[in-house]
Design a protein around this motif. Structure first.
Motif, PDB file in Angstrom:
ATOM      1  N   UNK A 241     -12.112 -14.188  -1.171  1.00  0.00           N
ATOM      2  CA  UNK A 241     -12.127 -14.050   0.285  1.00  0.00           C
ATOM      3  C   UNK A 241     -10.736 -14.315   0.868  1.00  0.00           C
ATOM      4  N   UNK A 242     -10.080 -15.383   0.366  1.00  0.00           N
ATOM      5  CA  UNK A 242      -8.731 -15.719   0.838  1.00  0.00           C
ATOM      6  C   UNK A 242      -7.744 -14.609   0.471  1.00  0.00           C
ATOM      7  N   UNK A 243      -7.877 -14.075  -0.743  1.00  0.00           N
ATOM      8  CA  UNK A 243      -6.998 -12.991  -1.185  1.00  0.00           C
ATOM      9  C   UNK A 243      -7.098 -11.794  -0.246  1.00  0.00           C
ATOM     10  N   UNK A 244      -8.317 -11.422   0.150  1.00  0.00           N
ATOM     11  CA  UNK A 244      -8.523 -10.290   1.052  1.00  0.00           C
ATOM     12  C   UNK A 244      -7.941 -10.573   2.440  1.00  0.00           C
ATOM     13  N   UNK A 245      -8.092 -11.809   2.917  1.00  0.00           N
ATOM     14  CA  UNK A 245      -7.544 -12.177   4.222  1.00  0.00           C
ATOM     15  C   UNK A 245      -6.014 -12.105   4.213  1.00  0.00           C
ATOM     16  N   UNK A 254      -1.572  -8.271  -2.291  1.00  0.00           N
ATOM     17  CA  UNK A 254      -1.453  -9.714  -2.531  1.00  0.00           C
ATOM     18  C   UNK A 254      -2.408 -10.084  -3.662  1.00  0.00           C
ATOM     19  N   UNK A 255      -1.913 -10.871  -4.623  1.00  0.00           N
ATOM     20  CA  UNK A 255      -2.748 -11.296  -5.752  1.00  0.00           C
ATOM     21  C   UNK A 255      -2.747 -12.811  -5.857  1.00  0.00           C
ATOM     22  N   UNK A 256      -3.937 -13.371  -6.016  1.00  0.00           N
ATOM     23  CA  UNK A 256      -4.065 -14.795  -6.298  1.00  0.00           C
ATOM     24  C   UNK A 256      -4.426 -14.944  -7.770  1.00  0.00           C
ATOM     25  N   UNK A 257      -3.665 -15.778  -8.475  1.00  0.00           N
ATOM     26  CA  UNK A 257      -3.924 -16.029  -9.886  1.00  0.00           C
ATOM     27  C   UNK A 257      -4.114 -17.522 -10.084  1.00  0.00           C
ATOM     28  N   UNK A 266       0.997 -13.929  -5.396  1.00  0.00           N
ATOM     29  CA  UNK A 266       2.027 -12.906  -5.514  1.00  0.00           C
ATOM     30  C   UNK A 266       1.890 -11.909  -4.369  1.00  0.00           C
ATOM     31  N   UNK A 267       2.970 -11.794  -3.582  1.00  0.00           N
ATOM     32  CA  UNK A 267       2.987 -10.844  -2.471  1.00  0.00           C
ATOM     33  C   UNK A 267       3.934  -9.708  -2.835  1.00  0.00           C
ATOM     34  N   UNK A 268       3.448  -8.487  -2.855  1.00  0.00           N
ATOM     35  CA  UNK A 268       4.254  -7.337  -3.250  1.00  0.00           C
ATOM     36  C   UNK A 268       4.948  -6.711  -2.045  1.00  0.00           C
ATOM     37  N   UNK A 278       7.571  -8.827   5.986  1.00  0.00           N
ATOM     38  CA  UNK A 278       6.766  -9.932   5.471  1.00  0.00           C
ATOM     39  C   UNK A 278       7.378 -11.277   5.858  1.00  0.00           C
ATOM     40  N   UNK A 279       8.714 -11.370   5.812  1.00  0.00           N
ATOM     41  CA  UNK A 279       9.395 -12.608   6.192  1.00  0.00           C
ATOM     42  C   UNK A 279       9.163 -12.937   7.667  1.00  0.00           C
TER      43      UNK A 279
END
Length: 283
Positions: A241-245, A254-257, A266-268, A278-279
């Motif tokens: 859920x957090x990853x999607x938000x 965005x990937x959460x590992x 990880x933010x692409x 993004x900054x």
């Protein structure tokens, strides 16, 4: 036991069924220059001395094969070992057959001559195959047919060139065997390969021991990869859920590992403008 003829053989390259010894001339040793395509880099001193003793007694039975150069010298195409031995024996001249050759033929003849004696190191043979491929633009199967080897043999020999220079040098000098080299190639991680190589030298590992160690290295890497993949796949519902938000917030991948207790995000980004965007969101 007689040796099986290799590929087309040197006689075929000379385009004659029987070598014409009526065309043999005597050439001063000082007029003969080394073939730059000679695959063999090391000449064993003891065997050269034995050949020199034989030359003293019987002379040179098989003439040197050479090509005339514009400066009056003669390029050795086949027979450098005989020339070296003749110098040791004290000869001033040697019998030579003079012909013209293409660049490809010069390398092919030198390669076949050495393979027939089976005294090229695996690394010397590998570099010779590579050079022949570069010059002739032939594939591995065609090269194999030329030199009378199986395609798999040529392919496996060429793989040795993927080894680091110190390992190649150890193989060339005989400090490790081709079996050791093939086992080292099983280890894809270069640092781990270096560790195993040093272990072979310091502890005198056999080929079988090296293969077992390489398998263990490979197994550890595979296990590590599987663990990493497992962590990526087993995100809890909360983390998903957090990853999607985060994806919605940043408008990018965005990937959460990790797990609920620890991990990384990880933010692409796909351009400098994207990164600045993004900054701005983060600030």
């Amino acid at each position: 036991m007689s040796k099986k003829a290799l590929g087309r053989g040197i006689d075929a390259l000379l385009k004659t069924e029987k070598r014409d010894f009526s065309s043999v001339i005597e050439v001063p040793l000082d007029s003969l220059v080394v073939n730059p395509y000679q695959p063999r880099q090391d000449f064993d001193t003891e065997t050269l001395k034995e050949l020199a003793d034989s030359i003293k007694q019987k002379g040179i039975i098989q003439p040197i094969l050479a090509e005339s150069k514009d400066d009056g010298k003669y390029l050795i195409v086949a027979g450098e070992r005989r020339v070296r031995a003749a110098r040791i024996a004290g000869l001033r001249e040697v019998p030579v057959i003079v012909k013209r050759f293409t660049e490809e033929e010069k390398l092919e003849i030198a390669l076949i001559e050495n393979i027939q004696r089976e005294d090229l190191s695996p690394i010397e043979e590998a570099y010779a195959y590579k050079r022949l491929i570069d010059i002739s633009k032939l594939n591995q199967e065609e090269i194999a047919a030329k030199v009378g080897r199986k395609r798999s043999t040529v392919a496996n020999t060429l793989r040795l060139l993927k080894l680091a220079p110190p390992i190649q040098e150890a193989l060339r000098k005989g400090s490790i065997t081709p079996g050791h080299a093939r086992a080292l190639l099983m280890v894809e991680d270069l640092e781990k390969r270096k560790v195993l190589f040093n272990r072979i030298l310091n502890k005198g590992l056999s080929v079988r021991q090296t293969e077992s160690a390489a398998s263990l290295f490979k197994k550890k890497v595979d296990t590590s990869k599987n663990k990493s993949l497992s962590l990526e796949k087993k995100l809890t519902p909360e983390l998903k859920d957090i990853e999607q938000r985060l994806i919605d917030a940043f408008g990018t991948k965005v990937s959460i590992k990790g797990t609920n207790s620890r991990g990384k995000i990880e933010i692409s980004y796909f351009s400098l403008d994207d990164l600045n965007r993004i900054l701005d969101i983060l600030s």
